[in-house]
Design a protein around this motif. Structure first.
Motif, PDB file in Angstrom:
ATOM      1  N   SER A  33      19.542  21.757  55.086  1.00  0.00           N
ATOM      2  CA  SER A  33      20.609  23.074  55.347  1.00  0.00           C
ATOM      3  C   SER A  33      21.265  23.690  56.338  1.00  0.00           C
ATOM      4  O   SER A  33      21.256  22.842  57.093  1.00  0.00           O
ATOM      5  CB  SER A  33      19.340  24.444  54.953  1.00  0.00           C
ATOM      6  N   LEU A  62      16.897  27.284  47.176  1.00  0.00           N
ATOM      7  CA  LEU A  62      15.821  25.862  47.556  1.00  0.00           C
ATOM      8  C   LEU A  62      15.630  24.684  46.432  1.00  0.00           C
ATOM      9  O   LEU A  62      15.352  25.265  45.238  1.00  0.00           O
ATOM     10  CB  LEU A  62      14.554  26.014  48.081  1.00  0.00           C
ATOM     11  N   THR A 118      17.095  22.238  50.593  1.00  0.00           N
ATOM     12  CA  THR A 118      16.129  21.365  50.295  1.00  0.00           C
ATOM     13  C   THR A 118      15.061  20.831  51.132  1.00  0.00           C
ATOM     14  O   THR A 118      15.476  20.406  52.879  1.00  0.00           O
ATOM     15  CB  THR A 118      16.959  19.787  49.419  1.00  0.00           C
TER      16      THR A 118
END
Length: 289
Positions: free
Chosen positions: A104, A117, A159
């Motif tokens: 991120s 996400l 993620t």
């Protein structure tokens, strides 16, 4: 010798490392055969909504059984809980870091409610809910590079990935946070490789020289939890085995999709009894699934 592998950059990196290690102990040439699996062809579905047994391994197993290849290299966590009776795990090389990591542009604590996400893992989804993150969870498939690009673009805020894959591809610069193993507990076998051969293979003995005993005992214990339960990725289960203070320790946690902890359990003792510890945890969890 002929080796079979999936065609992703990660699968090839893993296979090339195994071939390099084998080359140091044998003079045989090793030819790499890329084999596309069902899991590689399906890119629009959450894995836990599918019959995932052998999703990333079945075609490689077939090539082994038909003697088109001598061995196959897999991510250990992709293995089904039961192998074909004519195949076996000839070696588990030394395991790489099993931790989960955040990809991120923001820190974990900066990702507020409704942050997007991406994940196709029921376990990761459950841990996000367990930590009350209130994310907008989006399905995401594709190789590591594709998933990173979706975060660096405008598709996603973050993620979660396995640290080992980023290490093997030299992409650790994209890691924002490495999570402790008890904060987001990894999938059984995460970070390890499995080298599969036919039971009657004349290559088995030389391949077995790549085996790392501690890594093998760790991941066999973790997988035994799933095998005892008879489940794969359809339940949010984390499992991690390690040596701590010269003692073998395995911890596993079973959650609901919503992030409720159904049961967590730890076993400790001799590394020789690793698989039995995994089986014991699986038996404990049976009352909760």
């Amino acid at each position: 010798m002929n080796v079979g592998t999936r065609g992703s950059q990660l699968a090839l990196a893993q296979t090339n490392q195994v071939c390099k290690d084998l080359a140091s102990i044998t003079n045989e040439n090793i030819d790499v055969n890329i084999i596309k699996t069902k899991g590689d062809k399906i890119t629009n579905s959450q894995l836990y909504n599918m019959d995932a047994k052998g999703l990333f391994t079945k075609e490689l197993d077939k090539a082994l059984l038909e003697e088109e290849i001598d061995f196959a290299v897999h991510s250990f966590k992709d293995l089904p809980t039961e192998l074909d009776e004519e195949l076996e795990i000839a070696a588990v090389p030394k395991r790489v870091a099993p931790n989960e990591v955040l990809i991120s542009n923001k820190n974990w604590d900066e990702l507020g409610p409704n942050s997007k996400l991406g994940t196709s893992s029921l376990r990761r989804e459950a841990f996000c809910n367990y930590h009350n993150k209130c994310f907008e969870l989006k399905p995401i498939r594709g190789n590591i590079e594709t998933r990173i690009s979706k975060v660096n673009g405008s598709d996603l805020d973050a993620t979660l990935m396995a640290q080992a894959g980023l290490i093997r591809l030299n992409l650790t610069q994209h890691i924002k946070t490495v999570f402790p193993l008890d904060y987001i507990t990894p999938a059984a076998g995460q970070g390890a490789l499995a080298i599969i051969t036919r039971k009657d293979s004349d290559k088995k003995e030389i391949i077995s020289k790549l085996n790392d005993y501690q890594s093998r005992q760790e991941v066999f214990a973790e997988k035994q939890v799933l095998e005892e339960l008879g489940v794969g990725c359809q339940w949010p289960i984390g499992a991690i085995a390690q040596m701590k203070d010269k003692q073998f320790c395995i911890y596993s946690i079973l959650l609901t999709k919503e992030g409720e902890v159904l049961k967590e359990h730890t076993e400790k003792g001799s590394i020789r009894d690793a698989v039995q510890f995994g089986k014991k945890i699986g038996k404990v969890f049976k009352d909760y699934v």
